[in-house]
Design a protein around this motif. Structure first.
Motif, short mmCIF file in Angstrom:
data_model
loop_
_atom_site.label_atom_id
_atom_site.label_comp_id
_atom_site.label_asym_id
_atom_site.label_seq_id
_atom_site.Cartn_x
_atom_site.Cartn_y
_atom_site.Cartn_z
N LEU A 76 -2.31 -8.65 4.66
CA LEU A 76 -2.73 -7.49 5.59
C LEU A 76 -2.85 -6.03 4.95
CD1 LEU A 76 -3.38 -7.19 8.70
CD2 LEU A 76 -0.89 -6.94 8.94
N ILE A 77 -2.02 -5.73 4.03
CA ILE A 77 -2.17 -4.52 3.40
C ILE A 77 -3.30 -4.50 2.36
CG2 ILE A 77 -1.12 -3.06 1.86
CD1 ILE A 77 1.63 -3.84 2.56
N GLN A 78 -3.75 -5.62 1.82
CA GLN A 78 -5.11 -5.79 1.01
C GLN A 78 -6.22 -5.49 1.89
OE1 GLN A 78 -5.38 -8.83 -1.78
NE2 GLN A 78 -7.33 -9.41 -0.96
N VAL A 195 2.79 -1.10 8.14
CA VAL A 195 2.86 -2.73 8.13
C VAL A 195 4.06 -3.23 7.50
CG1 VAL A 195 1.62 -4.82 7.16
CG2 VAL A 195 0.30 -2.82 8.31
N LEU A 196 4.34 -2.60 6.30
CA LEU A 196 5.61 -2.95 5.44
C LEU A 196 6.74 -3.03 6.36
CD1 LEU A 196 4.89 -1.59 1.77
CD2 LEU A 196 5.28 -4.07 2.49
N LEU A 197 6.93 -1.84 6.89
CA LEU A 197 8.29 -1.63 7.46
C LEU A 197 8.46 -2.76 8.81
CD1 LEU A 197 10.92 0.39 8.14
CD2 LEU A 197 9.38 1.57 9.54
N THR A 269 10.34 -8.43 -3.00
CA THR A 269 9.21 -8.06 -3.21
C THR A 269 8.63 -6.72 -2.02
OG1 THR A 269 8.29 -10.21 -3.77
CG2 THR A 269 6.57 -8.80 -2.91
N LEU A 270 8.90 -7.28 -0.81
CA LEU A 270 8.57 -6.23 0.34
C LEU A 270 9.42 -4.96 0.32
CD1 LEU A 270 8.25 -8.32 3.36
CD2 LEU A 270 6.36 -7.72 1.67
N GLU A 271 10.65 -5.01 -0.21
CA GLU A 271 11.39 -3.83 -0.36
C GLU A 271 10.90 -3.05 -1.57
OE1 GLU A 271 12.48 -6.71 0.13
OE2 GLU A 271 13.76 -6.65 2.07
N ALA A 272 10.59 -3.59 -2.68
CA ALA A 272 9.92 -2.85 -3.77
C ALA A 272 8.78 -2.31 -3.40
CB ALA A 272 9.93 -3.86 -4.93
N ALA A 273 7.93 -2.86 -2.58
CA ALA A 273 6.54 -2.43 -2.10
C ALA A 273 6.96 -1.30 -1.42
CB ALA A 273 5.56 -3.42 -1.41
#
Length: 316
Positions: A76-78, A195-197, A269-273
């Motif tokens: 989705l971010i892409q 989106v990440l949050l 992965t999501l936390e690092a992103a």
């Protein structure tokens, strides 16, 4: 007398230093070149790039429903990044905007990198089915990147066409262009962070509501900033700057929360992103504030009249 007439006739004509902004097309983000001014190779590149981006958008949407929660978030971010790429390459070519072409190149390289990673982890049975798509993405992506780098290195005449021979107006135009680019980068970064949050583990319902509201907040903030710059309204500039204060404070709090709970989930992965995206967002805001201060100081010095008022669009 005849000798004087002959010398006057033989003198070379004076260069025309009048800015050619009337030959450009006005837009809310500044004047752009008409497509008729583009060379034939650039037109071909522009069409191929837009078609390739639309194809990547279609492929990304197709694979969204087939992925896990973590992969869905990254896809989705892409997708958000590729949609912004359509804007970046359009404005980069028609407005000779180098910084947006650079971001376009970085975005395409990111898409290519993720394609390589995804293809590498596929099973032996799946690789033959997706090999053609994988090769197509690499070939078209390489073509887009190489041509964009050539355009970045070419000479830009937009500052002269808008500001004329005055270096002060050319500098003001550059800062204005940089400010518009940073606004777009900031909007993209905030949408991706929202989106990440929402996808992070351990985030409460209140944070999800705030994140959803953050999308509307980002759009409102960009609208206010564009109106402030186009109309040269200093009070709106201060309103825009004040809108970023709670955003930065909340971002710092979220960073503290993510770092405090680091390692409690099965994947980082999501936390690092999120941490990486937050640092990028702060860097973008810093450049945006710096450019906006320069634009703020140049209000009333004639650039707006050269860019917009002569067309009779903005004032009307």
């Amino acid at each position: 007398m005849e000798g004087a007439d002959d010398s006057g006739a033989a003198a070379p004509p004076l260069p025309n230093l009048t800015p050619r902004h009337r030959q450009l097309i006005p837009t809310p983000c500044g004047p752009v070149k008409p497509c008729s001014e583009l060379s034939f190779p650039v037109k071909i590149y522009f069409c191929v790039t837009i078609l390739s981006l639309l194809s990547v958008i279609g492929l990304t949407i197709e694979t969204l429903v087939q992925q896990t929660e973590e992969d869905f978030t990254i896809s989705l971010i892409q997708l958000v990044g590729v949609v912004f790429c359509v804007y970046y390459v359009t404005r980069g070519i028609l407005q000779e905007n180098r910084q947006e072409l650079i971001v376009f190149v970085l975005s395409i390289l990111l898409v290519m990198f993720r394609s390589v990673v995804n293809f590498t982890v596929l099973s032996a049975e799946q690789k033959p089915k997706l090999l053609a798509r994988f090769i197509l993405i690499l070939l078209v992506g390489s073509f887009d990147v190489i041509c964009a780098i050539i355009l970045i290195q070419s000479q830009s005449m937009m500052a002269f066409r808008v500001g004329g021979a005055l270096e002060s107006l050319q500098s003001q135009y550059f800062m204005l262009n940089l400010c518009f680019s940073m606004l777009t980068f900031d909007l993209q970064a905030q949408l991706c962070l929202c989106v990440l949050l929402i996808s992070l583990h351990g985030i409460t319902l209140l944070h999800n509501i705030i994140s959803a509201t953050g999308v509307l907040w980002a759009c409102l903030k960009v609208t206010i900033s564009i109106i402030a710059i186009l109309k040269e309204l200093k009070p709106l500039v201060w309103i825009f700057l004040s809108q970023n204060v709670p955003e930065v404070v909340y971002l710092i709090y979220l960073l503290y929360t993510v770092i405090r709970d680091w390692g409690k989930g099965n994947s980082y992965t999501l936390e690092a992103a999120f941490i990486t995206g937050s640092c990028i967002s702060v860097a973008i805001k810093s450049v945006l504030f710096w450019a906006l201060i320069h634009v703020y100081r140049s209000f009333g010095q004639g650039l707006r009249e050269r860019m917009f008022s002569s067309y009779g669009r903005i004032d009307s």
